[in-house]
Design a protein around this motif. Structure first.
Motif, mmCIF file in Angstrom:
data_model
loop_
_atom_site.group_PDB
_atom_site.id
_atom_site.type_symbol
_atom_site.label_atom_id
_atom_site.label_comp_id
_atom_site.label_asym_id
_atom_site.label_seq_id
_atom_site.Cartn_x
_atom_site.Cartn_y
_atom_site.Cartn_z
ATOM 1 N N ILE A 403 0.847 -1.778 7.530
ATOM 2 C CA ILE A 403 0.487 -3.053 8.141
ATOM 3 C C ILE A 403 0.740 -4.159 7.123
ATOM 4 N N GLU A 404 0.675 -5.390 7.619
ATOM 5 C CA GLU A 404 0.927 -6.534 6.745
ATOM 6 C C GLU A 404 -0.266 -6.765 5.814
ATOM 7 N N MET A 405 0.027 -7.113 4.566
ATOM 8 C CA MET A 405 -1.026 -7.411 3.598
ATOM 9 C C MET A 405 -1.580 -8.813 3.852
ATOM 10 N N THR A 406 -2.869 -8.883 4.143
ATOM 11 C CA THR A 406 -3.514 -10.180 4.358
ATOM 12 C C THR A 406 -4.597 -10.460 3.323
ATOM 13 N N SER A 407 -4.854 -9.502 2.449
ATOM 14 C CA SER A 407 -5.886 -9.657 1.416
ATOM 15 C C SER A 407 -5.229 -9.628 0.044
ATOM 16 N N ILE A 408 -5.790 -10.389 -0.899
ATOM 17 C CA ILE A 408 -5.271 -10.416 -2.272
ATOM 18 C C ILE A 408 -5.487 -9.082 -2.972
ATOM 19 N N TYR A 409 -6.444 -8.268 -2.464
ATOM 20 C CA TYR A 409 -6.725 -6.983 -3.088
ATOM 21 C C TYR A 409 -5.729 -5.898 -2.657
ATOM 22 N N SER A 410 -4.998 -6.125 -1.570
ATOM 23 C CA SER A 410 -4.083 -5.100 -1.064
ATOM 24 C C SER A 410 -2.978 -4.754 -2.052
ATOM 25 N N PRO A 411 -2.262 -5.738 -2.623
ATOM 26 C CA PRO A 411 -1.223 -5.353 -3.609
ATOM 27 C C PRO A 411 -1.804 -4.704 -4.862
ATOM 28 N N ILE A 412 -3.039 -5.064 -5.224
ATOM 29 C CA ILE A 412 -3.662 -4.429 -6.396
ATOM 30 C C ILE A 412 -3.870 -2.943 -6.136
ATOM 31 N N ILE A 413 -4.392 -2.597 -4.967
ATOM 32 C CA ILE A 413 -4.616 -1.187 -4.623
ATOM 33 C C ILE A 413 -3.282 -0.454 -4.562
ATOM 34 N N GLN A 414 -2.255 -1.081 -3.997
ATOM 35 C CA GLN A 414 -0.957 -0.439 -3.906
ATOM 36 C C GLN A 414 -0.378 -0.141 -5.285
ATOM 37 N N VAL A 415 -0.479 -1.118 -6.186
ATOM 38 C CA VAL A 415 0.059 -0.938 -7.536
ATOM 39 C C VAL A 415 -0.725 0.132 -8.291
ATOM 40 N N CYS A 416 -2.044 0.094 -8.196
ATOM 41 C CA CYS A 416 -2.870 1.067 -8.924
ATOM 42 C C CYS A 416 -2.672 2.481 -8.372
ATOM 43 N N ASP A 417 -2.453 2.603 -7.077
ATOM 44 C CA ASP A 417 -2.153 3.908 -6.493
ATOM 45 C C ASP A 417 -0.853 4.452 -7.061
ATOM 46 N N ALA A 418 0.153 3.575 -7.190
ATOM 47 C CA ALA A 418 1.429 4.008 -7.772
ATOM 48 C C ALA A 418 1.275 4.378 -9.241
ATOM 49 N N ILE A 419 0.455 3.622 -9.990
ATOM 50 C CA ILE A 419 0.244 3.921 -11.418
ATOM 51 C C ILE A 419 -0.422 5.282 -11.585
ATOM 52 N N SER A 420 -1.438 5.566 -10.767
ATOM 53 C CA SER A 420 -2.155 6.832 -10.895
ATOM 54 C C SER A 420 -1.265 8.010 -10.524
ATOM 55 N N GLY A 421 -0.406 7.835 -9.532
ATOM 56 C CA GLY A 421 0.434 8.952 -9.095
ATOM 57 C C GLY A 421 1.683 9.135 -9.929
ATOM 58 N N ALA A 422 2.181 8.050 -10.566
ATOM 59 C CA ALA A 422 3.462 8.123 -11.268
ATOM 60 C C ALA A 422 3.328 8.425 -12.750
ATOM 61 N N ARG A 423 2.141 8.366 -13.317
ATOM 62 C CA ARG A 423 2.035 8.609 -14.754
ATOM 63 C C ARG A 423 2.399 10.070 -15.040
ATOM 64 N N PRO A 424 2.994 10.352 -16.173
ATOM 65 C CA PRO A 424 3.428 11.722 -16.497
ATOM 66 C C PRO A 424 2.271 12.696 -16.471
ATOM 67 N N GLY A 425 2.454 13.811 -15.790
ATOM 68 C CA GLY A 425 1.444 14.863 -15.734
ATOM 69 C C GLY A 425 0.474 14.727 -14.592
ATOM 70 N N ALA A 426 0.550 13.612 -13.847
ATOM 71 C CA ALA A 426 -0.435 13.414 -12.783
ATOM 72 C C ALA A 426 -0.180 14.348 -11.620
ATOM 73 N N ARG A 427 1.090 14.505 -11.283
ATOM 74 C CA ARG A 427 1.396 15.294 -10.099
ATOM 75 C C ARG A 427 2.315 16.458 -10.463
ATOM 76 N N ARG A 428 2.063 17.599 -9.841
ATOM 77 C CA ARG A 428 2.797 18.806 -10.142
ATOM 78 C C ARG A 428 4.163 18.786 -9.477
ATOM 79 N N GLN A 429 5.159 19.273 -10.186
ATOM 80 C CA GLN A 429 6.488 19.428 -9.634
ATOM 81 C C GLN A 429 6.888 20.891 -9.714
ATOM 82 N N VAL A 430 7.591 21.344 -8.703
ATOM 83 C CA VAL A 430 8.110 22.712 -8.731
ATOM 84 C C VAL A 430 9.216 22.779 -9.764
ATOM 85 N N MET A 431 9.195 23.835 -10.585
ATOM 86 C CA MET A 431 10.122 23.935 -11.711
ATOM 87 C C MET A 431 11.572 23.883 -11.238
#
Length: 513
Positions: A403-431
């Protein structure tokens, strides 16, 4: 014709008799002629009567035909007259309707003309009042309307230009000086201040046993015990040749944990039969539900979140038993909550709202029942249902751009979600997929002419390409780096970003003897 012939014969005979001068013959001839004449007269009369009868019959027949023709013509004339009268009646009715409509239109046109005249009179009165007010304003201000308008416009123009110029200059200078620095500062501080452990959940749990005899007791006579346990927990229990271990397989971690604890109680107690299995599973299920509620309560207390609906607290607790790409969902949500609070504080926003939205952003991943909605929209619906604020609801629903972002907090949550998931070691990958991605990166670089070696380093986040200085110029090196980055972006799937470095060097080698 016969009569004429007879008369001719008679005359001939008479003439002959005269010549013969015979009296007897003359008399006979006279008698015979009289008889012939009478016969001829009778025949003529009969023929006459017959012809008269025929003529009368023909006349009557012609008369009947004539009367029939006249009757038909009269009938057609009557039908034609009837149709003509009907058409005339319809035409008269239509003419009357047209006349009626013309009168009605004339009446409406007259009403419109009267209304138009009244409206014109009102407009004239309004214009007269407006002119009077303008005249009064001119008398009061000592300026004409045009002069006042021009003066006001000039004043507003000068003021607007001055303010706009100052604002633009200040904004540009501030942005140039601090934009990049502040952005790096916010992200680096947020990452430095947050460090959490990441638990990797599997779809399989292992239940360790002391000896192989326990396997037989768990299976039971004819498999009754294991069937009852699988039916009660919804978990597939695999009893094979694996030494001192029983495999519990299920995609639902909560069911898997219930099955593990139930097996532990049953093996410890020693009484394993279908009735006891159902009793133990029910008790363990109740225990897990209480534990989920307690985990949710502890989590919101640790984060300092207040006023959360009890149902949302339970959903938060259920996240402990869920994983996303090998990353524990509760730990991920806690990370996002911490990151969001820190980033909101750095930006001068309310960290409590950001922390609340960060904790709840993935609650749609633990549905109580099957649904076709994306987890972001499902979580937003739950948040709206349980009375969360619009800023929090929009941040939950928009963190994957559903949906469209109408709150100033929406991009913050989106960015922080990406930071938590993209940092090395956060998510398992099949070898296999990880190695294949590294190999694809190197093969992609080696497909270009002049490339001698290619290395995918830093877990595939950087690609270093060695080229021949004789075949690749400095300008071509820049183009090759750009082309590779575009092809990687368009053709490959990867987390985060990949840095492409093209190395061209010239070596001069001599040997001193």
């Amino acid at each position: 014709m016969e009569i004429v012939i007879a008369l001719s014969s008679l005359i001939a005979g008479v003439a002959a008799g005269w010549f013969i001068n015979s009296t007897i013959a003359k008399k006979r001839l006279l008698k015979r002629g009289s008889a012939i004449i009478r016969q001829a007269e009778q025949e003529a009369e009969a023929i006459k009567k017959e012809k008269i009868l025929q003529a009368k019959e023909k006349f009557l027949e012609l008369k009947d035909q004539h009367e029939k023709a006249v009757s038909q013509r009269e009938k057609k004339i009557q039908e034609t007259e009837l149709k003509t009268r009907e058409k005339e009646a319809r035409v008269n009715a239509q003419l009357e309707e047209v006349n009626r409509k013309e009168k009605e239109l004339a009446r409406k046109l007259e009403q419109i003309e009267r209304q138009t005249e009244a409206l014109e009179r009102k407009n004239q009165e309004v214009e007269k009042l407006r002119q009077q007010q303008i005249h009064q304003l001119q008398v009061i201000s000592g300026l004409t309307a045009e002069e006042a308008k021009a003066q006001l416009i000039e004043t507003l123009k000068d003021e607007a230009k001055s303010q706009a110029a100052v604002y633009i200059q200040n904004t540009l200078e501030e942005a140039k000086m601090t934009a990049a620095q502040e952005a790096r500062k916010v992200v680096i501080k947020t990452i430095q201040r947050i460090g959490t452990e990441v638990a990797i959940e599997n779809a399989v749990s292992v239940f360790n046993i002391d000896n192989e005899e326990v396997k037989g007791r768990i299976i039971g006579r004819e498999g009754r015990n294991i069937r009852a346990l699988e039916a009660a927990t919804g978990v597939e229990i695999i009893v094979d040749d694996t030494p001192d271990a029983i495999i519990l397989s299920c995609f639902d971690p909560i069911r898997r944990e219930i099955a593990r604890l139930s097996l532990h109680r049953l093996v410890t107690d020693g009484r394993i039969h279908p009735a006891r299995i159902e009793e133990v599973v029910a008790k363990v299920t109740k225990q897990i539900e209480d534990e989920i509620a307690e985990i949710g309560k502890r989590t919101v207390i640790d984060l300092g979140i207040h006023g959360l609906h009890p149902e949302l607290v339970k959903i938060v607790g259920r996240m402990k038993y869920r994983s996303s790409y090998g990353q524990n969902l509760l730990q991920h949500s806690r990370e996002v909550a911490y990151l969001s609070a820190v980033m909101a504080a750095e930006l001068g926003l309310n960290p409590k709202i950001a922390k609340r939205a960060g904790l709840l952003h993935d609650i749609g991943k633990v549905p109580m029942e099957e649904t076709d909605l994306p987890h972001a929209l499902l979580g937003m619906q739950w948040a709206e249902k349980y009375g969360e604020k619009p800023d929090v609801c929009n941040a939950i629903g928009a963190h994957h751009d559903e949906i469209e972002m109408t709150s100033i907090y929406s991009p913050i949550i989106q960015v922080c979600d990406a930071i938590s998931g993209a940092r090395p070691g956060a998510r398992r990958q099949v070898m296999e997929s990880y190695l294949q991605r590294l190999k694809d990166l190197e093969n992609l670089a080696m497909s270009y002419e002049g490339v001698t070696k290619a290395y995918a380093i830093q877990a595939g986040r950087e690609l270093r390409v060695m080229v021949e200085s004789e075949k690749i110029s400095d300008a071509r090196s820049q183009e090759l780096s750009f082309e590779l980055s575009q092809r990687i972006q368009n053709e490959m799937t990867y987390p985060g970003q990949v840095k492409v470095t093209v190395i061209r060097e010239t070596r001069a080698v001599n040997i001193a003897r």
